[in-house]
Design a protein around this motif. Structure first.
Motif, PDB file in Angstrom:
ATOM      1  N   SER A  10      45.859  47.766  46.753  1.00 47.35           N
ATOM      2  CA  SER A  10      45.586  46.899  47.874  1.00 47.35           C
ATOM      3  C   SER A  10      44.204  46.445  48.301  1.00 47.35           C
ATOM      4  O   SER A  10      43.910  45.647  49.203  1.00 47.35           O
ATOM      5  CB  SER A  10      45.685  48.201  49.170  1.00 47.35           C
ATOM      6  N   VAL A  11      43.017  46.833  47.373  1.00 43.68           N
ATOM      7  CA  VAL A  11      41.708  46.223  47.634  1.00 43.68           C
ATOM      8  C   VAL A  11      41.668  45.036  46.875  1.00 43.68           C
ATOM      9  O   VAL A  11      41.854  44.814  45.412  1.00 43.68           O
ATOM     10  CB  VAL A  11      40.581  47.262  47.041  1.00 43.68           C
ATOM     11  N   VAL A  12      41.701  43.790  47.624  1.00 48.57           N
ATOM     12  CA  VAL A  12      41.874  42.517  46.705  1.00 48.57           C
ATOM     13  C   VAL A  12      40.599  42.400  46.160  1.00 48.57           C
ATOM     14  O   VAL A  12      40.525  41.951  45.102  1.00 48.57           O
ATOM     15  CB  VAL A  12      42.348  41.416  47.801  1.00 48.57           C
ATOM     16  N   GLN A  13      39.384  42.286  46.963  1.00 50.32           N
ATOM     17  CA  GLN A  13      38.286  41.910  46.514  1.00 50.32           C
ATOM     18  C   GLN A  13      37.135  42.560  47.452  1.00 50.32           C
ATOM     19  O   GLN A  13      37.232  42.648  48.697  1.00 50.32           O
ATOM     20  CB  GLN A  13      38.008  40.524  46.479  1.00 50.32           C
ATOM     21  N   ALA A  14      36.211  42.939  46.976  1.00 49.63           N
ATOM     22  CA  ALA A  14      34.930  43.413  47.557  1.00 49.63           C
ATOM     23  C   ALA A  14      33.464  42.577  47.162  1.00 49.63           C
ATOM     24  O   ALA A  14      33.311  43.119  46.109  1.00 49.63           O
ATOM     25  CB  ALA A  14      34.723  44.919  47.893  1.00 49.63           C
ATOM     26  N   ASN A  15      32.794  42.127  47.902  1.00 47.34           N
ATOM     27  CA  ASN A  15      31.582  41.454  47.593  1.00 47.34           C
ATOM     28  C   ASN A  15      30.435  41.716  48.304  1.00 47.34           C
ATOM     29  O   ASN A  15      30.706  41.861  49.525  1.00 47.34           O
ATOM     30  CB  ASN A  15      31.775  39.989  47.650  1.00 47.34           C
ATOM     31  N   LEU A  16      29.202  41.778  47.810  1.00 47.86           N
ATOM     32  CA  LEU A  16      28.192  41.809  48.755  1.00 47.86           C
ATOM     33  C   LEU A  16      27.248  40.743  48.386  1.00 47.86           C
ATOM     34  O   LEU A  16      27.015  40.049  47.489  1.00 47.86           O
ATOM     35  CB  LEU A  16      27.442  43.079  48.005  1.00 47.86           C
ATOM     36  N   VAL A  69      25.554  38.827  45.544  1.00 38.90           N
ATOM     37  CA  VAL A  69      24.590  39.652  44.456  1.00 38.90           C
ATOM     38  C   VAL A  69      25.324  40.659  43.668  1.00 38.90           C
ATOM     39  O   VAL A  69      24.992  41.185  42.819  1.00 38.90           O
ATOM     40  CB  VAL A  69      23.628  40.296  45.474  1.00 38.90           C
ATOM     41  N   SER A  70      26.686  41.063  44.382  1.00 38.85           N
ATOM     42  CA  SER A  70      27.483  42.004  43.559  1.00 38.85           C
ATOM     43  C   SER A  70      28.945  42.044  43.734  1.00 38.85           C
ATOM     44  O   SER A  70      29.177  41.619  44.884  1.00 38.85           O
ATOM     45  CB  SER A  70      26.920  43.665  43.659  1.00 38.85           C
ATOM     46  N   PHE A  80      30.341  50.697  49.627  1.00 39.52           N
ATOM     47  CA  PHE A  80      29.549  51.224  50.905  1.00 39.52           C
ATOM     48  C   PHE A  80      27.906  51.696  50.379  1.00 39.52           C
ATOM     49  O   PHE A  80      27.000  51.712  50.960  1.00 39.52           O
ATOM     50  CB  PHE A  80      30.205  52.793  51.288  1.00 39.52           C
ATOM     51  N   ARG A  81      28.044  52.265  49.008  1.00 37.95           N
ATOM     52  CA  ARG A  81      26.936  53.015  48.669  1.00 37.95           C
ATOM     53  C   ARG A  81      25.831  51.601  48.505  1.00 37.95           C
ATOM     54  O   ARG A  81      24.576  51.714  48.647  1.00 37.95           O
ATOM     55  CB  ARG A  81      26.888  53.538  46.959  1.00 37.95           C
ATOM     56  N   GLN A  82      26.261  50.468  47.829  1.00 41.44           N
ATOM     57  CA  GLN A  82      25.266  49.321  47.641  1.00 41.44           C
ATOM     58  C   GLN A  82      24.805  48.647  48.856  1.00 41.44           C
ATOM     59  O   GLN A  82      23.864  48.007  49.065  1.00 41.44           O
ATOM     60  CB  GLN A  82      25.948  48.279  46.836  1.00 41.44           C
ATOM     61  N   LEU A  83      25.816  48.772  50.094  1.00 43.39           N
ATOM     62  CA  LEU A  83      25.250  48.110  51.342  1.00 43.39           C
ATOM     63  C   LEU A  83      24.391  48.841  52.098  1.00 43.39           C
ATOM     64  O   LEU A  83      23.488  48.417  52.641  1.00 43.39           O
ATOM     65  CB  LEU A  83      26.618  48.060  52.170  1.00 43.39           C
ATOM     66  N   ARG A  84      24.397  50.517  51.594  1.00 45.23           N
ATOM     67  CA  ARG A  84      23.413  51.268  52.251  1.00 45.23           C
ATOM     68  C   ARG A  84      22.153  51.102  51.751  1.00 45.23           C
ATOM     69  O   ARG A  84      20.932  51.115  52.201  1.00 45.23           O
ATOM     70  CB  ARG A  84      23.821  52.847  52.017  1.00 45.23           C
TER      71      ARG A  84
END
Length: 368
Positions: free
Chosen positions: A31-37, A44-45, A54-58
């Motif tokens: 169900s997770v189509v895509q997650a970008n930062l 950037v990732s 969550f970890r990278q956004l923190r």
């Protein structure tokens, strides 16, 4: 909403567990189509799991997370709610779907429900999808129910314009709104073509056109429910953008989307009215056709009745001499007038007289 505050200033403290006790979720779900930062409008990732996102956004509080899901599980939505402090009512709506288009604000988070549409040429019908969008100070989450809209195109468009993407989640929300509204244009064109074909079928006497009118009318009711609330939603969103000091250029883009929505909504209203009028005309034409058929059947019945009268009259006329001839054809010795010299002429005159009398009787009654 344009105030880009650090996450710790707006997120509840208990939502962030200690790094050494954070449970590791399973591998990426379908169900997770895509997650970008993103940072300063550039990717950037691309984390492969929600936990990694969550970890990278923190670690980068000045970044923005754009997470796309399609029919997510309850566990995924609850993890997003805990991480981004999403309101439980909004999360419940996102899980259940089948919501009307709406715009709601829960603190620093906007919750937007959109109804996307696409025209299926092969089936000649409109397919509707549902999109839920959570917009926060440094994140945007899309929850898609259905095939429409295709948000991958929106991602590519935004990534090609870093200056627009650098404006934050509000800019992504604008791009999504613009994509949904632009997706209405092919639907409007397809429906207009269907209505033109229906008009031809109506005046061509196609008996199956009534069903097609009814089905298209139902689709227009659904289309109207998808577009009409958007007009008020966009005006409310523009007022909120002005209140929170959103970039003026972005506000202009949003006004353009509002104009397109208004135009589409007016077209859909026109389609419904046109289909109602076409259905009325079709009912009138069907009634006229039925009356003509009944008239033709009545005329055919009248003509048939006249023919039956003629046949019956001639049958009665021919029956009289047959009766006389049959009686005198019996082989009995003691029959009156058998040995009378004038019996034969008398029988002939009798049959002729009866036939002539019957002829004039039927002629007077207009059977002949």
């Amino acid at each position: 909403m344009s105030d880009r505050r650090p996450r710790a200033a707006w997120r509840r403290p208990q939502a962030e567990p200690p790094a050494n006790t954070s449970p590791e979720p399973p591998a990426e779900r379908p169900s997770v189509v895509q997650a970008n930062l993103y940072r300063d409008g550039r990717r950037v990732s691309s984390p492969t799991t929600l936990a990694e996102t969550f970890r990278q956004l923190r670690e980068h509080p000045d970044g923005m997370a754009w997470i796309g899901l399609q029919r997510p599980t309850e566990e995924e939505l609850h993890s997003l709610a805990a991480e981004f402090d999403l309101h439980e009512l909004a999360v419940e709506d996102a899980m259940e779907a089948h919501q009307r288009p709406k715009l709601e604000r829960y603190g620093d988070t906007l919750f937007v429900v959109l109804r996307a549409a696409r025209y299926l040429d092969a089936q000649e019908e409109v397919d509707f999808g549902e999109l839920h969008v959570f917009v926060g100070p440094d994140f945007l989450i899309t929850v898609r129910h259905g095939a429409a809209p295709d948000l991958s195109t929106v991602r590519r468009r935004m990534e090609k314009d870093p200056e627009l993407l650098a404006l934050g989640p509000e800019a992504v929300l604008y791009a999504i709104l613009d994509a949904v509204v632009d997706g209405y244009a092919p639907v409007v064109a397809g429906v207009q073509n269907d209505i033109d074909e229906i008009e031809t079928e109506v005046f061509g006497g196609d008996p199956a056109v009534s069903r097609r009118i009814y089905e298209l009318s139902r689709e227009m009711v659904e289309f109207q429910r998808a577009t009409r609330p958007l007009v008020g939603m966009l005006h409310g969103l523009m007022a909120g953008f002005a209140k929170y000091g959103t970039d003026e250029e972005l506000q202009r883009y949003l006004r353009d989307v509002a104009d397109h929505v208004t135009h589409t909504s007016e077209r859909v209203d026109g389609f419904r009215q046109a289909l109602t009028e076409i259905l009325t005309v079709n009912a009138t034409l069907v009634t006229q056709q039925q009356n003509a058929e009944m008239r033709a059947l009545a005329e055919a019945g009248f003509e048939q009745n006249e023919e039956i009268k003629k046949i019956s009259a001639w049958a009665a006329i021919l029956f009289a001499p047959t009766l006389v001839g049959t009686i005198y054809g019996m082989n009995f010795d003691n029959m009156p007038e058998l040995h009378w010299a004038g019996g034969y002429p008398f029988a002939i005159l009798l049959m002729a007289g009866v036939c002539t009398g019957l002829y004039f009787v039927f002629k007077r009654r207009r059977w002949l």
